[in-house]
Design a protein around this motif. Sequence first.
Motif: not given
Length: 179
Positions: A1-5, A10-11
């Motif tokens: 998903t976009v949020n996971e990417l 960020k990480l």
Amino acid sequence: TVNELRRQRKLMEKLSMEDHLTGLPNRRAFFDCAERQVEFSKRKSEAMALLYLDLNDFKGVNDTLGHDVGDELLKSVGKRLSTVCRKSDLIARMGGDEFVYVLPSTGKKGSREAETRIHQAFEDPFSVKGRSLKLTASVGIAVFPDDGKTIRELLIVADEKMYENKEKLSRESKRVTIT
């Protein structure tokens, strides 16, 4: 998903700016922040101090006790150095057993006080893997704008002064004490 990417990006960005061992800012993050601090000091016509710190006889720890003990010692040193910083200061690990400490809005007097705090932080032994390690650090100080007008110039001066202090300490034979 976009949020996971986004989370992974960020990480990855965080990891690229953080020393994997100590959790302190790494060399890349140091240059990023320190160069901005020099520009800020130029605009404000303020002094800024840079302290370059090297652990004395750290190689002896790795050679006699192993790199796992050396790594744990570096973690402990990073934590302890963090306790002597103000919120506005930057402490970073440059690599190996070298650390830098940037003090905004600080001149010669404030940098000497910070050096004293660093040496006091090393007065108590470090407890690592069931061993008590008493070590010292050599510190070199450079102050903007007197000692340099760029972060690289300040690093060169602070590094030279650190090695002068290390030589003095070596003649006095201050070594790591392991108990």
